[in-house]
Design an enzyme around this catalytic site. Structure first.
Site, mmCIF file in Angstrom:
data_model
loop_
_atom_site.group_PDB
_atom_site.id
_atom_site.type_symbol
_atom_site.label_atom_id
_atom_site.label_comp_id
_atom_site.label_asym_id
_atom_site.label_seq_id
_atom_site.Cartn_x
_atom_site.Cartn_y
_atom_site.Cartn_z
ATOM 1 N N THR A 37 0.828 -1.209 0.000
ATOM 2 C CA THR A 37 0.000 0.000 0.000
ATOM 3 C C THR A 37 0.864 1.261 0.000
ATOM 4 O O THR A 37 0.400 2.317 -0.401
ATOM 5 C CB THR A 37 -0.906 0.027 1.250
ATOM 6 O OG1 THR A 37 -0.113 -0.365 2.379
ATOM 7 C CG2 THR A 37 -2.077 -0.933 1.107
ATOM 8 N N ASP A 180 9.675 0.934 4.685
ATOM 9 C CA ASP A 180 10.759 0.289 5.438
ATOM 10 C C ASP A 180 11.756 1.313 5.972
ATOM 11 O O ASP A 180 12.208 1.232 7.116
ATOM 12 C CB ASP A 180 11.498 -0.725 4.556
ATOM 13 C CG ASP A 180 10.553 -1.743 3.956
ATOM 14 O OD1 ASP A 180 9.415 -1.864 4.451
ATOM 15 O OD2 ASP A 180 10.944 -2.408 2.980
#
Ligand code: GLA
Length: 391
Positions: A37, A180
């Site tokens: 997403t 991340d």
């Protein structure tokens, strides 16, 4: 982590003959929900975990960046900043360092000019590689923070994440989103972070006391990850383009359903995953905030099913792990694949009393059925990247 710090400083001293002036760490992450997403400007709910990359560093004055990688048998990469260093190394690991340096050089405000003195760097880490726990983002962020601290660069946390993402996109060749790198910077102890990947705003969501994060690494080697990942991203962009919007974030499930006969069926399924996953992620943040792990479990199961059926990024070994763990947990805890997909890990969120049951159900059948041996990590939600020592 203390062991890693000791290891990195010892290696620094023995390889380079003097002491590192500066040590930083950046964590790995696990994503509780919100997969694929981020590059659709959507929502994610990751937490940083207590596995990390440590970088020990000192300035140089001759314009050379020299890096020793403890986890790659002490290999050394060396390049000069005054030459055109924007070449990629044939070895993989140096490109993460080179990519970050290149992105700093190109960043606004000529930050790179300040790096011209160069640096000696030693990298050591304990994050399983290629397991979907973002060892690469952790490395990029640790290098970026290390150089920031060495040279006093005026870059903020978001910019560290963006520089690190750019390194991965342009130097390593994976068109990843920002999740991340951002969680490696913003992680907060005992919390997951609900991140809006459009505004980059992050809101802490406490992990309820008594709830454990259990990660099971399938040890299924991930093949062709970057190309399959980039292909998914292109399919999402094609769907957004069909609707004339910047990103799938701006398309509702109703709009998608109405367009279903017009869209390529594969693109339709990819978009359905992203649009429903955004909804689930927002609901999951609410559920977690309310301490409602049973609701989390339902949402995690739906997320896994959507990744399996619509986004097609799971593999049989991962589906098997999710099935047996869900059977064991019943309604008291949730489980799903975590990360980019095509192997890697599953994450379970469960009451601490259920941890041993999860471990024994996996140990008693996974290897027998799949021929692979799992590894299990019981984790804590941890803080983001930080300086450990800074002279
Ligand atoms: C990888 C990428 C992230 C994100 C996840 C899937 O980890 O680096 O940007 O897209 O996959 O959610």
């Amino acid at each position: 982590m203390n062991k890693l710090v000791e290891l990195a400083s010892k290696q620094f001293q023995s390889a380079f003959g003097y002491q590192a002036s500066n040590i930083v760490q950046a964590p790995a992450r696990v994503n509780l929900i919100g997969e694929h997403t981020d590059y659709n400007d959507g929502f994610v709910l990751p937490c940083a975990i207590n596995f990390s990359t440590v970088v020990a560093a000192s300035k140089r004055s001759d314009g050379v960046i020299r890096t020793l990688a403890v986890n790659f048998e002490g290999e050394i990469d060396e390049f000069s900043l005054d030459a055109s260093f924007s070449f990629q190394s044939l070895r993989m690991w140096p490109n993460y360092i080179r990519g970050v340096v290149a992105a700093i050089q190109q960043s606004e405000g000529q930050q790179g000019d300040k790096l011209l003195g160069g640096a000696d760097l030693v990298v050591a880490g304990n994050i399983p590689q290629g397991a979907g726990l973002s060892s690469s983002a952790s490395l990029e962020v640790a290098i970026c923070l290390s150089l920031k601290n060495l040279y006093g660069l005026s870059i903020n946390e978001t910019e560290i994440a963006q520089i690190s993402q750019k390194a991965e996109n342009e130097f390593v060749g994976c068109n990843c989103g920002i999740m991340d790198q951002l969680i490696a910077v913003l992680g907060k102890r005992n919390n997951a972070m609900l991140i809006d990947c459009r505004t980059l705003q992050a809101t802490p969501v406490a992990i309820p006391a008594g709830t454990r994060i259990v990660i099971i690494n399938s040890n299924k080697k991930r093949g062709l990850v970057d190309s399959a990942y980039n292909e998914r991203r292109t399919q999402c962009e094609a769907a957004a383009q069909y609707f004339g919007v910047n990103a799938l974030r701006d398309v509702s499930l109703d709009e998608l359903t109405i367009a279903s006969t017009q869209l390529d069926p594969l693109v339709f399924r990819r978009a359905r995953h992203v649009i429903t996953e955004n909804q689930r992620t927002l609901q999951a943040a609410e559920a977690l905030r309310a301490g409602d792990i049973s609701k989390m479990a339902v949402l995690m199961a739906a997320s896994h099913e959507s990744m399996r059926r619509d986004f097609e990024i799971t593999v049989p070994e991962i589906d098997y792990l999710v099935d047996i763990i869900q059977d064991t947990l019943g309604e008291v805890g949730g489980v799903r694949m975590t990360g980019g997909g095509f192997g890697g890990c599953v994450v379970a969120l469960a009451p601490k009393e259920s941890v041993n049951e999860i471990i024994s159900c996996v140990e008693s059948s996974y290897a027998r059925v799949t021929g692979l041996k799992e590894s299990i990590l019981v984790c804590n939600a941890s803080d983001g990247a930080s300086a450990i020592s800074n002279d």
